[in-house]
Design an enzyme around this catalytic site. Sequence first.
Site, PDB file in Angstrom:
ATOM      1  N   SER A   1      34.912  76.193  14.541  1.00 36.76           N
ATOM      2  CA  SER A   1      34.851  76.513  15.969  1.00 36.76           C
ATOM      3  C   SER A   1      35.838  75.715  16.803  1.00 36.76           C
ATOM      4  O   SER A   1      36.315  76.205  17.828  1.00 36.76           O
ATOM      5  CB  SER A   1      33.428  76.282  16.491  1.00 36.76           C
ATOM      6  OG  SER A   1      32.518  77.150  15.852  1.00 36.76           O
TER       7      SER A   1
ATOM      8  N   HIS B   1      33.055  72.562  19.864  1.00 34.80           N
ATOM      9  CA  HIS B   1      33.483  73.720  20.636  1.00 34.80           C
ATOM     10  C   HIS B   1      34.207  73.285  21.901  1.00 34.80           C
ATOM     11  O   HIS B   1      35.287  73.789  22.233  1.00 34.80           O
ATOM     12  CB  HIS B   1      32.274  74.579  21.022  1.00 34.80           C
ATOM     13  CG  HIS B   1      31.482  75.095  19.866  1.00 34.80           C
ATOM     14  ND1 HIS B   1      30.693  74.274  19.087  1.00 34.80           N
ATOM     15  CD2 HIS B   1      31.337  76.357  19.369  1.00 34.80           C
ATOM     16  CE1 HIS B   1      30.095  75.008  18.159  1.00 34.80           C
ATOM     17  NE2 HIS B   1      30.475  76.267  18.307  1.00 34.80           N
TER      18      HIS B   1
END
Length: 366
Positions: free
Chosen positions: A240, A305
């Site tokens: 991610s 993220h």
Amino acid sequence: PPPPPQQLDPENTGFIGADTFTGLVHSHELPLDPAKLDMLVALAQSNERGQVCYQELVDLISSKRSSSFKRAIANGQRALPRDGLLDEPGLGVYKRFVRYVAYEILPREVDRHWYFYRHRSCPPPVFMASVTLAQIIVFLCYGARLNKWVLQTYHPEYMKSPLVYHPGHRARAWRFLTYMFMHVGLEQLGFNALLQLMIGVPLEMVHGLLRISLLYLAGVLAGSLTVSITDMRAPVVGGSGGVYALCSAHLANVVMNWAGMRCPYKLLRMVLALVCMSSEVGRAVWLRFSPPLPASGPQPSFMAHLAGAVVGVSMGLTILRSYEERLRDQCGWWVVLLAYGTFLLFAIFWNVFAYDLLGAHIPPPP
């Protein structure tokens, strides 16, 4: 090859006169495709004296563009006589895809023309395709071996993988990168693979393997290092960090060049992309603080993220805004590189000393 300078510039001034240049273009003495001829006309019309620098002519024929040439083309792009690429008929499937990529990634018509006519299918965009394929293969191998396809991190054998980042294995430095090949489950893998192919492959086709691989790996590395600083007990799996670096860089580039972007339904697509990315972050937050299994299991962090998004907006936006321009010639690139290097040094010292100094109680490594 272009004619020798003695033929076009007998007085050795470094410039080609307007009459000579006009005769050269109309007589088609040079083996140029129509797009390059259009750009040469725009270049001449943008010059007050109607002259063309001989070196810029050579650069154009050899598919190179200097900063001065691109500025001249930008000033004279209204003189480009060709219609937009979207109106060009009779294209094959691959050329249609290249045209689609040009309008997805590049904000200026002159750059789209240049990319469309200069693009070659070799070398193909192998980096993002190879990373995605490797992630799928690793996931299938562990899924078949453990007979578990959802929330694999809760299986003790899965966490024993030498690829997973775990705070108890910080000394094994390769884990700060290799965790990108492991995923929580089928849904995380599907989300990352889809975005890597839909956004990463077009970006790699336009900006090249080196730039996009640097952006992706910088996001991956920043993700694991940020987790090691802000969430010292959490392991990390999934790509991610790299995916969010690509997505945030592309979205920021679209916003910065909103008027020039010609991709259809760009506002709707922007909203959908933000909703999908936000939902993925929300899911990671839920897994971190409200896990579906007892808290004794590993709780993956969501900070990767956010770190990837920061890398995309800073480093990625610099890379994507410098189409066909050397990064080392830009002051902003060195500022971003210095900031990223400072972060890396801080993170290394943190991982070496902070855990012992703060007495962090990390879960025992599997």
